[in-house]
Every structure is written in structure tokens, then in C-alpha cells.
Design a protein around this motif. Structure first.
Motif, PDB file in Angstrom:
ATOM      1  N   ILE A 280       0.829  -1.202   0.000  1.00 49.94           N
ATOM      2  CA  ILE A 280       0.000   0.000   0.000  1.00 49.94           C
ATOM      3  C   ILE A 280       0.866   1.255   0.000  1.00 49.94           C
ATOM      4  O   ILE A 280       0.591   2.239  -0.699  1.00 49.94           O
TER       5      ILE A 280
ATOM      6  N   THR B 296       0.508   4.253  -2.846  1.00 47.09           N
ATOM      7  CA  THR B 296      -0.272   5.413  -2.421  1.00 47.09           C
ATOM      8  C   THR B 296       0.529   6.694  -2.572  1.00 47.09           C
ATOM      9  O   THR B 296       1.693   6.763  -2.175  1.00 47.09           O
TER      10      THR B 296
ATOM     11  N   PRO C 225      -6.853   3.084  -1.797  1.00 45.63           N
ATOM     12  CA  PRO C 225      -6.861   1.661  -1.422  1.00 45.63           C
ATOM     13  C   PRO C 225      -6.628   1.523   0.086  1.00 45.63           C
ATOM     14  O   PRO C 225      -5.873   2.288   0.681  1.00 45.63           O
TER      15      PRO C 225
ATOM     16  N   ARG D  95     -16.627  -0.377  -5.408  1.00 46.58           N
ATOM     17  CA  ARG D  95     -15.370  -0.857  -4.866  1.00 46.58           C
ATOM     18  C   ARG D  95     -15.058  -2.260  -5.386  1.00 46.58           C
ATOM     19  O   ARG D  95     -15.957  -3.025  -5.735  1.00 46.58           O
TER      20      ARG D  95
ATOM     21  N   ARG E 282      -8.111  -6.408   0.605  1.00 42.56           N
ATOM     22  CA  ARG E 282      -7.772  -5.088   0.078  1.00 42.56           C
ATOM     23  C   ARG E 282      -8.993  -4.532  -0.632  1.00 42.56           C
ATOM     24  O   ARG E 282      -9.655  -5.235  -1.403  1.00 42.56           O
ATOM     25  N   CYS E 283      -9.275  -3.258  -0.387  1.00 45.17           N
ATOM     26  CA  CYS E 283     -10.426  -2.594  -1.002  1.00 45.17           C
ATOM     27  C   CYS E 283      -9.929  -1.440  -1.871  1.00 45.17           C
ATOM     28  O   CYS E 283      -9.172  -0.581  -1.402  1.00 45.17           O
ATOM     29  N   ASP E 284     -10.351  -1.439  -3.128  1.00 47.41           N
ATOM     30  CA  ASP E 284      -9.980  -0.376  -4.074  1.00 47.41           C
ATOM     31  C   ASP E 284     -11.232   0.260  -4.652  1.00 47.41           C
ATOM     32  O   ASP E 284     -12.262  -0.409  -4.832  1.00 47.41           O
TER      33      ASP E 284
END
Length: 397
Positions: A50, A54, A193, A282, A307-309
Motif C-alpha cells: 500500500i 499510495t 486503497p 469498490r 484489500r479494497c480499491d
């Protein structure tokens, strides 16, 4: 003469004593090498990913982290290393229901003071002396702390008991309620994310019947939607496709390892549907996860990662000069569910992994001992950390 605060003086004396004399506290089940494997190879490594992806503005290089830290903040100490390497400050928000003024509270005060003094820890970090369940109450201090501390880049719900525990008394908020509140806040506010880690006991006799039924229904819905999902789920649970529905009607007949995998599928599918209802859309991805046995021979502790995007929506041409590549949302959910099944099929038996790799076992043992030593445990005494590992350990992790 300068004035001084009595509490500050007591704190300084306590910290000096701790630094000079290791605490004679018993080692706990979460001090075992396998938990250090989870900290290092599941949580830390996922966070590194991440951090790499990011974009942090030059004037706000801050990673926000929500956790249920133990009294020694071991998770924060390990994850801080990833942030320091990326030149990003770690701002943690923690919940730990220690009683004010208790021995545990004093120890956590000392640990928090020490961690705050480490490089890369943001001074806005805070630990609230509250149970996680109170976050479900939108009028609570805990909810406000979590709301104001986010949105988070990582949420770590590290439980000693069952995520889907039977509620103690009518009207009581549960861990599931609090988790849903956190996820709702994330879906409302996080456009970047983010990671979700869940560590939970998985035992049929501890799970609430309604919660279990809901997770089973999540699996059944996917079986009805995709024939391939049905066959692979049957194989995962060591049964024939013809007998799968009967087995799902009474999942308590499953062996512990198969029940653990069923729980992972059901929870992942519930989470997929919950997250998938958000706008903007998402995408949920299950990360490599593992399980191990609290009581030898009974694998019932599950450590999951997700993991969330935010799903990027393609441009739409209302005049149809170009091909529409928007895709089918229902098909996308089936694909994500099959991906969840892929990872569940590869759930790592962490006990077997460490037992079969002496070099890895030694590495995480050394690392765990160093981490505990930094928290002032007497790892070199008698029996010391390795002596404790060699003895009987039957307490719940």
C-alpha cells in the motif's frame, strides 16, 4: 523551582524502572513465533504494498491505522518499520478496554509513551480505553474517535475470540456491528486503497446461529449463481457436489479445518456483497491468508487479509461512437467471488509451514524475541523465551 506534574514524575520513574529491569510478566499465546509471522509476512508486507502505491502529499505524509492493540503495542511497533522505511508517519488509532488505573493500564501507558518516542510515529496517535463493540454506537466517544481518526489505510481487527460471537444479552452491540460501522465509514470517506485484517477464532459452538446462517446463505447464493463455484466449494469441504447442500444445512459436521475454510468463504462473500453495494463502486480482493491451531490438532484461528480499491469507471459514450466497455456488475461480483475461492483454497496452514521450515521458524523466533525484548520482557532469563516455547502451552491465543 520549576513546577512539575506528579503523574508525569510517576510515569518517568516507572519507565526508568522498566528500562532497567525487565518485567516479570508471563509470555502470552500471541507472543509465539507464528504470530510474529502474521505481523511480518501478512500485515507488514501488505502494508509495504500500500505504501508503494499510495501518493502521499509532501505536506501530509501520514498513514492512518486503526487497530485493537495489546498492552505492548506489538503490532504498531512492527508496522512502524514499514512506514519509517517509506518516510511516512504512522498515525494509529487504537481501542483497548483496559480498566483505568489497573496494572494493564499502567503498562499500556508506558508502552504508548515509548512508542510515541520512536521515529515515524505521528503525535496525533491515540488509544481509547473502550471496547471495540462500542464503535457500533454512533453517539459514543469510540465512534467519534474512529470517525475523526480516519479514513484509514489499514484496519486491523485482531481478536482473541470469535468475530461472530453469540451476543451477550439482547440489544447489545456485537463485534460484527462495530466492524460494519467501521467499514461504512471507510466506504464513505476512503477514496484510496485500504487494507482490512481480521483475526478470529472459528468454532461452531461459539458462533451465533443467525450469523452462521447468514454466512452459509452467502455461500449458497454463489453456488446458485455459478456451477463452477459449487463444484470447487464441494472439493474444498471434502465432499461430493451432490452432498454439498446437505452439508451446508448442518456445517457443524465439518472437521475443524474444513469449517475454517467454509467460514473464510462465507465471510469473504458477505464482505464482498457489503462492500460492493457502495458508490462509487469498490473492488474487494482477498489477500494470502492463514490459519493455525490454538489447541494442538484443532485448527480454529483464522487470520484473513483483504484489500479494497475504488473501481475506476470508464467513460461512457451516449452516442455510441465507441464500444461500451462498462462491463456487467453481476458478472464482476461472480469473478471476485471465484477469486475469493482461489485464495481460500490456498489458505496456509501456518503451524505446518513453520514445522516444515526450520530456517523460517528460527527467523521468526529470533524476531519475536527481539520484539518482546524491546517491550521489556525477560527473554533471556530462566526459563526465558525459548524455555517458555519448549514448555506446555494450552492457553487460548
Amino acid at each position: 523551582m520549576d513546577e512539575f506534574n506528579d503523574a508525569d514524575l510517576v510515569g518517568r520513574i516507572a519507565r526508568r524502572r522498566v528500562a532497567e529491569e525487565p518485567l516479570q510478566r508471563p509470555f502470552e499465546p500471541w507472543h509465539r513465533p507464528r504470530k510474529q509471522w502474521v505481523r511480518r509476512y501478512q500485515w507488514h508486507e501488505s502494508l509495504v504494498g500500500i505504501l508503494r502505491e499510495t501518493h502521499f502529499p509532501a505536506d501530509a505524509r501520514i498513514l492512518r491505522y486503526l487497530s485493537l492493540p495489546g498492552d505492548d503495542l506489538l503490532d504498531v511497533r512492527v508496522l512502524r518499520e514499514a512506514c519509517e522505511a517509506a518516510a511516512v508517519d504512522l498515525r494509529f488509532t487504537g481501542l483497548n478496554a483496559v480498566r483505568a488505573g489497573s496494572a494493564r493500564d499502567i503498562r499500556m501507558n508506558i508502552a504508548e509513551s515509548e512508542v510515541r518516542g520512536l521515529a515515524g510515529i505521528h503525535q496525533g496517535s491515540a488509544i481509547l480505553r473502550e471496547r471495540f463493540e462500542t464503535v457500533a454506537n454512533a453517539e459514543s466517544i469510540a465512534f467519534a474517535e474512529v470517525r475523526d481518526g480516519g479514513p484509514f489505510h489499514a484496519v486491523n481487527i485482531d481478536l482473541c475470540d470469535h468475530l461472530a460471537l453469540r451476543p451477550q444479552g439482547r440489544g447489545k452491540h456485537t463485534v460484527i456491528d462495530a466492524l460494519a460501522a467501521v467499514i461504512q465509514l471507510q466506504l464513505r470517506n476512503a477514496m484510496h486503497p485500504w487494507l482490512l485484517f481480521i483475526t478470529t477464532r472459528v468454532a461452531p459452538d461459539r458462533i451465533d446461529a443467525d450469523n452462521l446462517a447468514a454466512l452459509i446463505q452467502a455461500v449458497t447464493d454463489n453456488i446458485n449463481a455459478n456451477a463452477g463455484f459449487e463444484g470447487r466449494t464441494a472439493a474444498l469441504l471434502c465432499t461430493e457436489a451432490e452432498g454439498l447442500r446437505a452439508l451446508l444445512a448442518d456445517p457443524t459436521r465439518l472437521e475443524p479445518q474444513e469449517f475454517t475454510k467454509l467460514f473464510a468463504i462465507g465471510f469473504g462473500k458477505w464482505l464482498l456483497r457489503f462492500v460492493g453495494a457502495a458508490h462509487p463502486e469498490r473492488r474487494l480482493t482477498m489477500l494470502p491468508s492463514c490459519f493455525y491451531a490454538v489447541v494442538p490438532g484443532r485448527p480454529d484461528m483464522l487470520s484473513l487479509g483483504f484489500r479494497c480499491d475504488v473501481r475506476t469507471a470508464p467513460a461512457r459514450d451516449q452516442y455510441e461512437l465507441v464500444e461500451d466497455r462498462g462491463g456487467d456488475a453481476a458478472a464482476a461480483e461472480v469473478d471476485q467471488a471465484l477469486a475469493l475461492l482461489d485464495v481460500t483454497e490456498r489458505l496456509l496452514d501456518l503451524d505446518a509451514e513453520l514445522a516444515g521450515d526450520e530456517q523460517l521458524m528460527e527467523a521468526v523466533t529470533v524476531e519475536a524475541a527481539e520484539l518482546l525484548k524491546s517491550a521489556h520482557y525477560d527473554v533471556d532469563g530462566d526459563p526465558g523465551y525459548r524455555g517458555w516455547l519448549a514448555g506446555p502451552q494450552i492457553r487460548a491465543a
